[in-house]
Design a protein around this motif. Structure first.
Motif, PDB file in Angstrom:
ATOM      1  N   ARG A  48     -39.439 -62.745 -12.968  1.00 37.03           N
ATOM      2  CA  ARG A  48     -38.620 -63.355 -11.876  1.00 37.03           C
ATOM      3  C   ARG A  48     -38.445 -64.833 -12.373  1.00 37.03           C
ATOM      4  NH1 ARG A  48     -41.872 -66.767  -8.209  1.00 37.03           N
ATOM      5  NH2 ARG A  48     -43.902 -66.685  -8.936  1.00 37.03           N
ATOM      6  N   LEU A  49     -38.654 -65.184 -13.645  1.00 33.89           N
ATOM      7  CA  LEU A  49     -38.158 -66.570 -14.108  1.00 33.89           C
ATOM      8  C   LEU A  49     -36.463 -66.522 -14.701  1.00 33.89           C
ATOM      9  CD1 LEU A  49     -41.700 -68.001 -15.701  1.00 33.89           C
ATOM     10  CD2 LEU A  49     -40.526 -68.298 -13.482  1.00 33.89           C
ATOM     11  N   LEU A  50     -36.300 -64.976 -14.876  1.00 37.70           N
ATOM     12  CA  LEU A  50     -34.981 -64.930 -15.326  1.00 37.70           C
ATOM     13  C   LEU A  50     -33.836 -64.740 -14.312  1.00 37.70           C
ATOM     14  CD1 LEU A  50     -35.699 -62.653 -18.448  1.00 37.70           C
ATOM     15  CD2 LEU A  50     -35.529 -65.041 -18.605  1.00 37.70           C
ATOM     16  N   GLY A  51     -32.821 -64.854 -14.645  1.00 37.16           N
ATOM     17  CA  GLY A  51     -31.572 -64.753 -13.422  1.00 37.16           C
ATOM     18  C   GLY A  51     -30.426 -64.257 -13.989  1.00 37.16           C
ATOM     19  N   ILE A  52     -29.446 -64.120 -13.167  1.00 39.08           N
ATOM     20  CA  ILE A  52     -28.020 -63.494 -13.647  1.00 39.08           C
ATOM     21  C   ILE A  52     -27.108 -64.550 -13.061  1.00 39.08           C
ATOM     22  CG2 ILE A  52     -26.352 -61.716 -13.418  1.00 39.08           C
ATOM     23  CD1 ILE A  52     -28.699 -59.993 -13.217  1.00 39.08           C
ATOM     24  N   THR A  53     -26.103 -64.760 -13.625  1.00 37.95           N
ATOM     25  CA  THR A  53     -25.131 -65.512 -12.920  1.00 37.95           C
ATOM     26  C   THR A  53     -24.315 -64.800 -11.808  1.00 37.95           C
ATOM     27  OG1 THR A  53     -23.383 -65.091 -14.469  1.00 37.95           O
ATOM     28  CG2 THR A  53     -24.742 -66.835 -15.364  1.00 37.95           C
ATOM     29  N   ALA A 113     -24.046 -69.399  -8.157  1.00 44.73           N
ATOM     30  CA  ALA A 113     -23.990 -69.739  -9.770  1.00 44.73           C
ATOM     31  C   ALA A 113     -25.065 -69.167 -10.533  1.00 44.73           C
ATOM     32  CB  ALA A 113     -23.914 -71.369  -9.994  1.00 44.73           C
ATOM     33  N   MET A 114     -26.281 -69.024  -9.928  1.00 44.49           N
ATOM     34  CA  MET A 114     -27.305 -68.500 -10.672  1.00 44.49           C
ATOM     35  C   MET A 114     -28.105 -67.497  -9.399  1.00 44.49           C
ATOM     36  SD  MET A 114     -28.857 -67.433 -13.525  1.00 44.49           S
ATOM     37  CE  MET A 114     -28.195 -68.386 -14.491  1.00 44.49           C
ATOM     38  N   VAL A 115     -28.647 -66.434  -9.890  1.00 46.74           N
ATOM     39  CA  VAL A 115     -29.265 -65.917  -8.804  1.00 46.74           C
ATOM     40  C   VAL A 115     -30.649 -64.960  -9.472  1.00 46.74           C
ATOM     41  CG1 VAL A 115     -29.299 -63.520  -7.158  1.00 46.74           C
ATOM     42  CG2 VAL A 115     -27.131 -64.739  -7.709  1.00 46.74           C
ATOM     43  N   GLY A 148     -31.945 -65.208   2.566  1.00 50.27           N
ATOM     44  CA  GLY A 148     -32.413 -65.156   4.005  1.00 50.27           C
ATOM     45  C   GLY A 148     -33.612 -64.640   4.083  1.00 50.27           C
ATOM     46  N   GLU A 149     -33.740 -63.676   3.488  1.00 50.79           N
ATOM     47  CA  GLU A 149     -34.684 -62.515   3.732  1.00 50.79           C
ATOM     48  C   GLU A 149     -36.067 -62.835   2.806  1.00 50.79           C
ATOM     49  OE1 GLU A 149     -35.217 -59.590   5.797  1.00 50.79           O
ATOM     50  OE2 GLU A 149     -33.502 -60.732   6.637  1.00 50.79           O
ATOM     51  N   GLY A 150     -35.550 -63.861   1.874  1.00 54.15           N
ATOM     52  CA  GLY A 150     -36.658 -64.333   0.980  1.00 54.15           C
ATOM     53  C   GLY A 150     -36.822 -63.530  -0.293  1.00 54.15           C
ATOM     54  N   LEU A 151     -35.797 -62.455  -0.523  1.00 50.05           N
ATOM     55  CA  LEU A 151     -35.722 -61.655  -1.727  1.00 50.05           C
ATOM     56  C   LEU A 151     -35.192 -62.084  -3.243  1.00 50.05           C
ATOM     57  CD1 LEU A 151     -34.737 -58.290   0.135  1.00 50.05           C
ATOM     58  CD2 LEU A 151     -37.159 -59.141  -0.436  1.00 50.05           C
ATOM     59  N   ILE A 152     -34.408 -63.131  -2.855  1.00 45.07           N
ATOM     60  CA  ILE A 152     -33.799 -63.796  -3.968  1.00 45.07           C
ATOM     61  C   ILE A 152     -33.596 -65.355  -3.817  1.00 45.07           C
ATOM     62  CG2 ILE A 152     -32.531 -61.910  -4.708  1.00 45.07           C
ATOM     63  CD1 ILE A 152     -29.968 -63.183  -3.716  1.00 45.07           C
ATOM     64  N   ALA A 153     -33.638 -65.914  -5.037  1.00 40.78           N
ATOM     65  CA  ALA A 153     -32.985 -67.317  -4.864  1.00 40.78           C
ATOM     66  C   ALA A 153     -31.729 -67.677  -5.482  1.00 40.78           C
ATOM     67  CB  ALA A 153     -34.185 -68.266  -5.553  1.00 40.78           C
ATOM     68  N   VAL A 154     -30.775 -68.546  -4.891  1.00 35.90           N
ATOM     69  CA  VAL A 154     -29.541 -68.657  -5.280  1.00 35.90           C
ATOM     70  C   VAL A 154     -29.277 -70.186  -5.670  1.00 35.90           C
ATOM     71  CG1 VAL A 154     -27.237 -68.087  -4.744  1.00 35.90           C
ATOM     72  CG2 VAL A 154     -28.811 -66.629  -3.991  1.00 35.90           C
ATOM     73  N   ASP A 155     -28.715 -70.499  -6.536  1.00 40.02           N
ATOM     74  CA  ASP A 155     -28.109 -71.647  -6.847  1.00 40.02           C
ATOM     75  C   ASP A 155     -26.553 -71.573  -6.569  1.00 40.02           C
ATOM     76  OD1 ASP A 155     -30.586 -72.835  -7.855  1.00 40.02           O
ATOM     77  OD2 ASP A 155     -30.244 -72.246  -9.793  1.00 40.02           O
ATOM     78  N   TRP A 156     -26.248 -72.477  -5.617  1.00 40.77           N
ATOM     79  CA  TRP A 156     -24.744 -72.231  -5.283  1.00 40.77           C
ATOM     80  C   TRP A 156     -23.767 -73.300  -5.678  1.00 40.77           C
ATOM     81  CZ3 TRP A 156     -23.635 -68.102  -2.227  1.00 40.77           C
ATOM     82  CH2 TRP A 156     -24.873 -67.516  -1.562  1.00 40.77           C
TER      83      TRP A 156
END
Length: 95
Positions: free
Chosen positions: A26-31, A70-72, A55-63
């Motif tokens: 979970r420390l890795l992400g995808i653009t 930008a990064m998910v 909103g469901e708390g399943l992912i974190a998003v940098d907008w």
């Protein structure tokens, strides 16, 4: 605008793509760009799906500006959900 079925499919596809691409880390992400291009999701639908999953708390998003992901990344809760589904379905990433 996407139908309810399309929105659910986009959310499922995003979760699966994140889980597979990050191999459960979970420390890795995808653009957001890679998600959009790989899944062929219209930009506004990708943003809506990411906002819902965040909103469901399943992912974190940098907008980025313009409400573009930008990064998910998966959250701990999102990772647990995907691991649970993997066990239930017996799917793996070997093909």
């Amino acid at each position: 605008m996407a139908t309810l079925r399309e929105r659910k499919n986009y959310r499922d596809a995003i979760m699966k793509a994140l889980y597979q691409a990050t191999e459960g880390n979970r420390l890795l992400g995808i653009t957001g760009t890679k998600l959009r291009d790989d899944l062929r999701v219209p930009e506004q639908d990708l943003a809506a799906a990411c906002a819902y999953l965040a909103g469901e708390g399943l992912i974190a998003v940098d907008w980025e500006r313009g409400n573009t992901p930008a990064m998910v990344t998966l959250t701990h809760q999102g990772l647990r959900l995907m691991e649970s589904e993997e066990q239930e379905r017996g799917f793996d990433d070997s093909g």
